[in-house]
Design a protein around this motif. Sequence first.
Motif, PDB file in Angstrom:
ATOM      1  N   VAL A 284       0.839  -1.199   0.000  1.00 19.97           N
ATOM      2  CA  VAL A 284       0.000   0.000   0.000  1.00 19.97           C
ATOM      3  C   VAL A 284       0.874   1.249   0.000  1.00 19.97           C
ATOM      4  CG1 VAL A 284      -1.712   1.313   1.332  1.00 19.97           C
ATOM      5  CG2 VAL A 284      -1.880  -1.182   1.188  1.00 19.97           C
ATOM      6  N   GLU A 285       1.981   1.150   0.700  1.00 23.37           N
ATOM      7  CA  GLU A 285       2.860   2.302   0.890  1.00 23.37           C
ATOM      8  C   GLU A 285       3.462   2.826  -0.414  1.00 23.37           C
ATOM      9  OE1 GLU A 285       5.838   3.120   4.679  1.00 23.37           O
ATOM     10  OE2 GLU A 285       5.153   1.102   4.199  1.00 23.37           O
ATOM     11  N   GLN A 286       3.604   1.946  -1.423  1.00 25.65           N
ATOM     12  CA  GLN A 286       4.291   2.344  -2.653  1.00 25.65           C
ATOM     13  C   GLN A 286       3.529   3.436  -3.410  1.00 25.65           C
ATOM     14  OE1 GLN A 286       4.904  -1.286  -4.831  1.00 25.65           O
ATOM     15  NE2 GLN A 286       5.926  -2.274  -3.097  1.00 25.65           N
ATOM     16  N   THR A 287       4.253   4.270  -4.046  1.00 25.59           N
ATOM     17  CA  THR A 287       3.688   5.415  -4.756  1.00 25.59           C
ATOM     18  C   THR A 287       2.769   4.967  -5.902  1.00 25.59           C
ATOM     19  OG1 THR A 287       5.684   6.609  -4.255  1.00 25.59           O
ATOM     20  CG2 THR A 287       4.277   7.557  -5.970  1.00 25.59           C
ATOM     21  N   ASP A 288       1.584   5.563  -5.949  1.00 26.30           N
ATOM     22  CA  ASP A 288       0.611   5.305  -7.012  1.00 26.30           C
ATOM     23  C   ASP A 288       0.277   3.820  -7.174  1.00 26.30           C
ATOM     24  OD1 ASP A 288       0.331   7.973  -7.490  1.00 26.30           O
ATOM     25  OD2 ASP A 288       1.795   8.021  -9.131  1.00 26.30           O
ATOM     26  N   ARG A 289       0.208   3.141  -6.042  1.00 23.82           N
ATOM     27  CA  ARG A 289      -0.200   1.736  -6.062  1.00 23.82           C
ATOM     28  C   ARG A 289      -1.463   1.577  -5.219  1.00 23.82           C
ATOM     29  NH1 ARG A 289       3.153   1.971  -9.325  1.00 23.82           N
ATOM     30  NH2 ARG A 289       4.736   0.436  -9.881  1.00 23.82           N
ATOM     31  N   MET A 290      -2.226   0.543  -5.509  1.00 17.95           N
ATOM     32  CA  MET A 290      -3.468   0.326  -4.749  1.00 17.95           C
ATOM     33  C   MET A 290      -3.739  -1.160  -4.614  1.00 17.95           C
ATOM     34  SD  MET A 290      -6.120   1.424  -7.712  1.00 17.95           S
ATOM     35  CE  MET A 290      -5.844   0.940  -9.408  1.00 17.95           C
ATOM     36  N   LEU A 291      -4.524  -1.510  -3.530  1.00 20.12           N
ATOM     37  CA  LEU A 291      -5.074  -2.861  -3.391  1.00 20.12           C
ATOM     38  C   LEU A 291      -6.491  -2.809  -3.949  1.00 20.12           C
ATOM     39  CD1 LEU A 291      -4.048  -3.777   0.288  1.00 20.12           C
ATOM     40  CD2 LEU A 291      -2.728  -4.093  -1.822  1.00 20.12           C
ATOM     41  N   PHE A 292      -6.863  -3.848  -4.681  1.00 17.10           N
ATOM     42  CA  PHE A 292      -8.175  -3.843  -5.339  1.00 17.10           C
ATOM     43  C   PHE A 292      -9.084  -4.904  -4.709  1.00 17.10           C
ATOM     44  CE2 PHE A 292     -11.107  -5.146  -8.730  1.00 17.10           C
ATOM     45  CZ  PHE A 292     -11.641  -3.909  -9.083  1.00 17.10           C
ATOM     46  N   ASP A 293     -10.352  -4.521  -4.461  1.00 16.44           N
ATOM     47  CA  ASP A 293     -11.329  -5.454  -3.874  1.00 16.44           C
ATOM     48  C   ASP A 293     -11.810  -6.424  -4.955  1.00 16.44           C
ATOM     49  OD1 ASP A 293     -13.333  -6.815  -2.619  1.00 16.44           O
ATOM     50  OD2 ASP A 293     -14.540  -5.044  -2.096  1.00 16.44           O
TER      51      ASP A 293
ATOM     52  N   THR B  15      -4.559  -7.582  -3.804  1.00 15.15           N
ATOM     53  CA  THR B  15      -6.032  -7.643  -3.746  1.00 15.15           C
ATOM     54  C   THR B  15      -6.477  -7.996  -2.331  1.00 15.15           C
ATOM     55  OG1 THR B  15      -6.021  -9.977  -4.321  1.00 15.15           O
ATOM     56  CG2 THR B  15      -6.293  -8.422  -6.140  1.00 15.15           C
ATOM     57  N   PHE B  16      -7.745  -7.744  -2.091  1.00 16.47           N
ATOM     58  CA  PHE B  16      -8.383  -8.153  -0.830  1.00 16.47           C
ATOM     59  C   PHE B  16      -9.853  -8.386  -1.166  1.00 16.47           C
ATOM     60  CE2 PHE B  16     -10.823  -4.299   0.083  1.00 16.47           C
ATOM     61  CZ  PHE B  16     -10.218  -3.386  -0.774  1.00 16.47           C
ATOM     62  N   ALA B  17     -10.596  -8.940  -0.212  1.00 19.38           N
ATOM     63  CA  ALA B  17     -12.022  -9.203  -0.458  1.00 19.38           C
ATOM     64  C   ALA B  17     -12.856  -8.533   0.616  1.00 19.38           C
ATOM     65  CB  ALA B  17     -12.275 -10.708  -0.473  1.00 19.38           C
ATOM     66  N   LEU B  18     -13.705  -7.618   0.193  1.00 25.78           N
ATOM     67  CA  LEU B  18     -14.543  -6.908   1.169  1.00 25.78           C
ATOM     68  C   LEU B  18     -16.010  -7.031   0.757  1.00 25.78           C
ATOM     69  CD1 LEU B  18     -14.287  -5.164   3.699  1.00 25.78           C
ATOM     70  CD2 LEU B  18     -14.264  -3.147   2.233  1.00 25.78           C
ATOM     71  N   GLY B  19     -16.296  -6.822  -0.523  1.00 23.45           N
ATOM     72  CA  GLY B  19     -17.682  -6.963  -0.979  1.00 23.45           C
ATOM     73  C   GLY B  19     -18.298  -5.637  -1.341  1.00 23.45           C
ATOM     74  N   SER B  20     -19.046  -5.657  -2.422  1.00 20.68           N
ATOM     75  CA  SER B  20     -19.686  -4.431  -2.875  1.00 20.68           C
ATOM     76  C   SER B  20     -21.170  -4.554  -2.590  1.00 20.68           C
ATOM     77  CB  SER B  20     -19.469  -4.257  -4.371  1.00 20.68           C
ATOM     78  OG  SER B  20     -20.020  -5.371  -5.031  1.00 20.68           O
ATOM     79  N   ASN B  21     -21.921  -3.563  -2.966  1.00 20.80           N
ATOM     80  CA  ASN B  21     -23.378  -3.667  -2.925  1.00 20.80           C
ATOM     81  C   ASN B  21     -23.911  -2.763  -4.016  1.00 20.80           C
ATOM     82  OD1 ASN B  21     -23.850  -0.946  -1.828  1.00 20.80           O
ATOM     83  ND2 ASN B  21     -22.808  -1.775  -0.042  1.00 20.80           N
TER      84      ASN B  21
END
Lengths: 390, 233
Positions: free
Chosen positions: A143-152, A186-192
């Motif tokens: 997460v800390e890295q520049t312009d990076r993201m974890l995606f659900d 990635t991670f799993a959280l769930g949308s609605n």
Amino acid sequence: MVFGKLPLPRREKPLAWSQLSHQRMRLLVALSGISFANILIFMQLGFRSAMFSGTTNVPASLDGDVFLINKTSQFLGNETFDKSQLYRAAAVPGVATARPFYYSPASWVNPDNRKTTNITVIAINPAQPVMAVPAINDQLALVEQTDRMLFDVKSLPSLGAITQAFTAGQDTPIEVQGRKMRVNGTFALGSNIFKRGHIVISDVNYLRLFGATQANQLHAGVLKLEPGANIQTVMAELERTLPEEISALSHTELIELEQNYWAKEPAGIIFDFGTIMGFVVGVVIVYQVLYSDVNDHLSEYATLKAIGYSDGQLLLVVFQEATILAVLGFMPGILCSLGLYSVLSNLTGVAVLMRLGVGLQVFSMTLVMGVLSAAIAVRKLRSADPADVF
Amino acid sequence: MEPVVNIEGLHHAFGKGSLAKPVLIDINLAIQPGEIVILTGPSGSGKTTLLSLMGGLRSAQQGSLRILGQELTGAGKKQLVELRSRIGYIFQAHNLLDCLTAQENVRMALRLQPGLSYDDRTTAATAMLDAVGLGHRVNYRPDNLSGGQKQRVAIARALVTQPKLILADEPTAALDSQSGREVVQLMQRLAQEQNCTILLVTHDNRILDIAHRIIHMEDGRLVRTESPTAAVV
Ligand SMILES: Nc1ncnc2c1ncn2[C@@H]1O[C@H](COP(=O)(O)OP(=O)(O)OP(=O)(O)O)[C@@H](O)[C@H]1O
Ligand SMILES: [Mg+2]
């Protein structure tokens, strides 16, 4: 017979049961009517839970004891407050840690078809994790890295085939809020239905996306208390120390805030309406059955009055009939609903579960349905005049 | 000994005010324990009305009406309900519950009697059905019984609680003369065994001989009392 040996005193068969079981066809109609009403109610509640399940996912997965939000916030992420207040909160006796939490929509360009939609950004300080989601906490270094993201991975497909691309090792940049970012976990959280999906980014990347002014405004402050601290005392102290615009909520209160907001959604009201309709249908059916039962047996009830049965004893018979109908009708009702729930789950991809609470709620509604109908139907019983029997 | 039925100056009218239509006028009647009394009279003379007042099925308006020691004029609903359980009724139509077997129908009357166990009720109900000659039909529903058999179940229901007073309104009207006769003789025999009092309304001349007394009613008044021998002639 096994039962014959039990030392239970033998009891008279209830007259209510004799009346009901004597007319098989009417009993069948009554039971299918009640099951039908039950299915209606269960489906409305099922649709509702399919629609609203997941609305409390994010507040529920926050890891804290007390939460600071703007007093005018109707849901998490609605309004913000100044970050400097977090430091004041940290100084309140009993508060162990006070950590920032950002929760904001951002524009998102679907890399597959270049269509712009939106996504919800969760931004945290990687050094101060605030979510009880192991997959996120294990990847804080990413997460800390520049312009990076974890995606659900549970985000809706309309955002693009992001998960597939990531697992295939493709490193395509995605335009988030006008800035090119890359998925590195990635991670799993769930949308609605109200949230297409989530990404988790660092507070520094949040500043890059939204600028310094916005990065200075928090959507929530996540507080942990020192062991042994009294939550009520600390919350009161927070309310006193912090400016009026900030309120301190317990975890339950935070989740309730979210629930209450979504409950006011028009869609929710439509389902409530549907539930009431199901209830009314049930009342009408049970009433119809009980009324014609009383009406058909009016002379029998008058005879019973003539041989010494009190009005109360006969009212009881009708209420017993209602209860028997409710209990017997509920069983096929809930069984069919369970089947339909799994069909609904398969169709929507949202888990529609038969919760114990909902089952009990519908069961008590069914009982109330019966008693209410009986209460209307017994008025007819008064017209059974014992003097008409001779 | 106090009469089972003691009526003095009883008046009854249907309707209110100027529309009030007198149906019973100055009725005076005493019936002693163990007596069998037959009440006859033209249609509309007020026999059923009198019976329903005596049974506590209607509220008495004016005069004195003492049944089994209970004054019914001005009695409350609770007292009426209580009295009803102490009287045996036999109606013109059998009025059995269709959903119950013969035995269960008879039990319905017993259920109101305090202090009886389930097994006591079974014993009493079967014995009474035996006595009316239906020992082999205890588990039949009314639908599967003949008219005479139904009426006999109704008699069993009325007698099983051993009431001190039986009120019967044309119990033989739905029966042929042979079974009508049997039903009445049955009532007579059981009444003697249990020493109860019977008031029976009938148009049936062939059964007048079972009575100790025959009372004629006309236009709401008791006009004549006869002994059975005189009436039969
Ligand atoms: N519920 C009522 N309301 C008004 N009038 C009634 C009611 N019941 C009976 N009457 C009237 O009271 C009178 C007496 O009726 P009752 O039924 O007592 O006659 P009855 O002697 O039993 O006649 P039957 O031999 O035909 O059975 C009749 O004129 C009848 O029309
Ligand atoms: Mg009559």
